[in-house]
Enzyme design. Structure first.
Site, mmCIF file in Angstrom:
data_model
loop_
_atom_site.group_PDB
_atom_site.id
_atom_site.type_symbol
_atom_site.label_atom_id
_atom_site.label_comp_id
_atom_site.label_asym_id
_atom_site.label_seq_id
_atom_site.Cartn_x
_atom_site.Cartn_y
_atom_site.Cartn_z
ATOM 1 N N LYS A 154 1.001 -1.119 0.015
ATOM 2 C CA LYS A 154 -0.068 -0.098 -0.013
ATOM 3 C C LYS A 154 0.822 1.256 -0.083
ATOM 4 C CE LYS A 154 -1.896 3.054 2.478
ATOM 5 N NZ LYS A 154 -2.134 4.097 1.610
ATOM 6 N N THR A 209 4.807 7.744 14.163
ATOM 7 C CA THR A 209 5.000 6.951 15.551
ATOM 8 C C THR A 209 3.401 6.736 15.844
ATOM 9 O OG1 THR A 209 7.084 7.536 15.790
ATOM 10 C CG2 THR A 209 5.596 6.838 17.803
ATOM 11 N N THR A 211 0.565 6.440 13.926
ATOM 12 C CA THR A 211 -0.070 5.334 13.030
ATOM 13 C C THR A 211 0.528 4.053 13.183
ATOM 14 O OG1 THR A 211 -0.495 6.975 11.423
ATOM 15 C CG2 THR A 211 -0.842 4.818 10.508
ATOM 16 N N GLY A 212 1.759 3.889 13.614
ATOM 17 C CA GLY A 212 2.778 2.847 13.891
ATOM 18 C C GLY A 212 2.103 1.993 15.092
ATOM 19 N N GLU A 229 8.932 1.082 11.284
ATOM 20 C CA GLU A 229 9.918 2.107 10.841
ATOM 21 C C GLU A 229 9.664 3.344 11.153
ATOM 22 O OE1 GLU A 229 13.101 1.444 10.984
ATOM 23 O OE2 GLU A 229 13.487 -0.534 9.950
ATOM 24 N N CYS A 263 13.235 10.332 7.811
ATOM 25 C CA CYS A 263 13.392 9.833 9.308
ATOM 26 C C CYS A 263 14.612 9.958 9.620
ATOM 27 C CB CYS A 263 12.722 8.400 9.062
ATOM 28 S SG CYS A 263 13.183 7.277 7.991
ATOM 29 N N GLU A 356 9.194 15.668 15.476
ATOM 30 C CA GLU A 356 9.697 15.583 14.323
ATOM 31 C C GLU A 356 8.896 16.416 13.365
ATOM 32 O OE1 GLU A 356 8.395 11.919 12.043
ATOM 33 O OE2 GLU A 356 10.451 11.629 11.419
#
Ligand code: NDP
Length: 453
Positions: A154, A209, A211-212, A229, A263, A356
């Site tokens: 995706k 982060t 959504t991770g 990641e 990143c 970030e």
């Protein structure tokens, strides 16, 4: 929304629209992947290796085409986009050696022999972000395919074009139909379905982060394997004994490349207080020298931000000139152009220091001594990359061991090589990609005892 209109970030023209994959189509694609995976895994290892080499050759033949797609869709400068397409080829070539090297063990036991097999997990769902659409995808699909899996990919909604073309190239290279499918669409539809569909046995997620964490929580329901990641706020630590000219000349490229949408961006430059003024004197012309401009120009080093919404987010971190030390240049007119910007924050807890930003914005902060440098570098929820500039070898080693980060470089800002492992500490991620062990991460270890009685 059933489709998305893609906008060229360099000039805001409409490129084309891409139809989103529906839930039913995602489920069908995954079923198709299940049967393609069986066919693929049944091939001799040498045949799978040859298939990956053909895929690499197809990408090699399409480097210019892929690069131009990335220039238009993501606003990457052409020289960078060519490197990215070449990197996809190289990652495929590197992992084409893996099918014939998926080694198990022979373990001494009583009453027989004991062997292990590295079995493919089955179907792997790869969810990628918009910052490096094709390279990050390749870090997942190349080792996953090499280990005998099928892949559903995706791409980010904003940047699907190279991923779509890569899936076509896989077919043109003769990989089985259904083995590698790109399914464009929304994260909360296609991405979430990868997580919830039981036929997907591993998720590789790269992105924020926040959504991770959701993806990881979703995977927990099925005890599904996951590699993450995530974000970073990496430190570029410059000691007083460093080659300051070299460190300052290199620093802009460690954070402004890809317009800071990286990143691994070294978005905090930590400088020993005694050389701060000298370092800033050297940094200013280096920042002014970053070539920001037409993305099809071979000498351009930095392009625009990827989208208007992202531009607004980055701009919100620099509402006025309050903390700005100096800026580089950027084109005016259409496009999401943001100049390289150097901040001198007055507090170590300012959100420009902790968040970030994912744009061409860097904070410079002084430190007092080695212990302070380490504490400041580690004062982050993230731990992805970082650099240490010093001529003292002992200090380079001490500080490298003390910084909580997955990818460090000494007297260099380079983070990524396909032959070395890549990934984060703390909230920067879970698991490692690339390097010699990446294909193994897409397998289950099976232990078989064979009785000799
Ligand atoms: P996201 O983490 O939301 O997006 C990354 C990928 O995940 C995209 O393909 C996205 O799809 C997909 N996704 C979104 N929601 C879900 C979900 N619920 N389940 C499964 N997949 C999902 O990043 P953003 O694009 O929103 O970027 C926000 C910020 O994240 C950036 O400003 C940056 O700070 C950070 N970031 C970090 C990256 C890194 O490399 N570490 C990469 C990208 C962003 P869709 O495109 O449809 O939203």
């Amino acid at each position: 929304m059933t489709s998305i209109e893609l906008i060229n970030p360099a000039d805001e023209t409409v490129l084309r629209s891409v139809t989103h994959t529906t839930l039913a189509e995602v489920d069908d694609a995954i079923l198709h992947a299940v049967s393609a995976q069986r066919e693929w895994a049944a091939l001799a290892p040498a045949e799978r290796a040859a298939g990956l080499r053909r895929f690499a050759a197809a990408v090699d033949g399409a480097v210019e085409e892929l690069a131009m797609l990335e220039v238009a869709n993501s606003g990457h400068p052409i020289s960078q986009a060519r490197w990215e397409a070449g990197h996809v080829r190289d990652v495929l070539t590197y992992y084409s050696a893996a099918p014939e090297r998926m080694l198990g063990s022979t373990i001494p036991v009583a009453g027989g022999i004991d062997v292990t097999f590295l079995e493919p997990v089955g179907v792997v769902g790869i969810i990628v972000p918009w910052n490096f659409p094709m390279t990050i995808a390749a870090w997942g699909f190349a080792p996953a395919l090499a280990a005998g899996n099928a892949v559903v990919l995706k791409p980010a909604e904003w940047t699907p074009l190279t991923a779509l073309r890569l899936a076509e190239l896989a077919l043109e290279a003769g990989l089985p139909e259904g083995l590698f499918q790109t399914l464009p669409g929304r994260g909360d539809v296609v991405g979430e379905r990868f997580v919830s569909n039981e036929n997907v046995r591993k998720i590789v997620f790269t992105g924020s982060t926040a959504t991770g964490k959701k993806v990881m929580a979703g995977c927990a329901h099925q005890v599904k394997a996951v590699t993450l990641e995530l974000g970073g706020k990496s430190a570029n630590v410059v000691f007083a004994d460093a080659d300051l000219e070299k460190a300052a000349a290199a620093a802009p490229y460690s954070v402004f490349e890809n317009a800071g949408q990286d990143c691994c961006a070294r978005s905090r430059i930590l400088v020993e207080r005694s050389v701060l003024d000298r370092f800033l004197e050297l940094l200013e012309p280096a920042v002014a020298g970053v070539k920001v401009g037409p993305v099809t120009d071979e000498s351009t080093e930095m392009g625009p931000l990827v989208a208007k919404a992202h531009f607004d987010k980055v701009a919100s971190y620099v509402p006025d000139d309050d903390q700005v030390a100096f800026r580089g240049s950027a084109p005016t007119g259409p496009g999401f152009w943001f100049p390289p910007t150097v901040l001198l924050p007055t507090s170590r807890t300012d959100r420009v220091v902790t968040d970030e930003i994912f744009g061409p914005v860097v904070s410079v902060l002084p430190f007092d001594d080695e212990a302070d440098a380490i504490a400041l570098a580690n004062d982050s929820i993230y731990g992805l990359s970082g650099s240490i500039w010093t001529r003292d070898v002992g200090r380079a080693i001490r500080v490298s061991r003390a910084i909580e980060s997955g990818n460090l470089s000494v007297n260099s800002n380079s983070s990524v090589r396909y032959s070395t492992p890549f990934g984060g500490f703390k909230q920067s991620g879970l698991g490692r990609e690339l390097g010699p062990d990446a294909a193994t991460a897409f397998t289950e270890t099976k232990n078989v005892f064979i009785s000799t009685d």
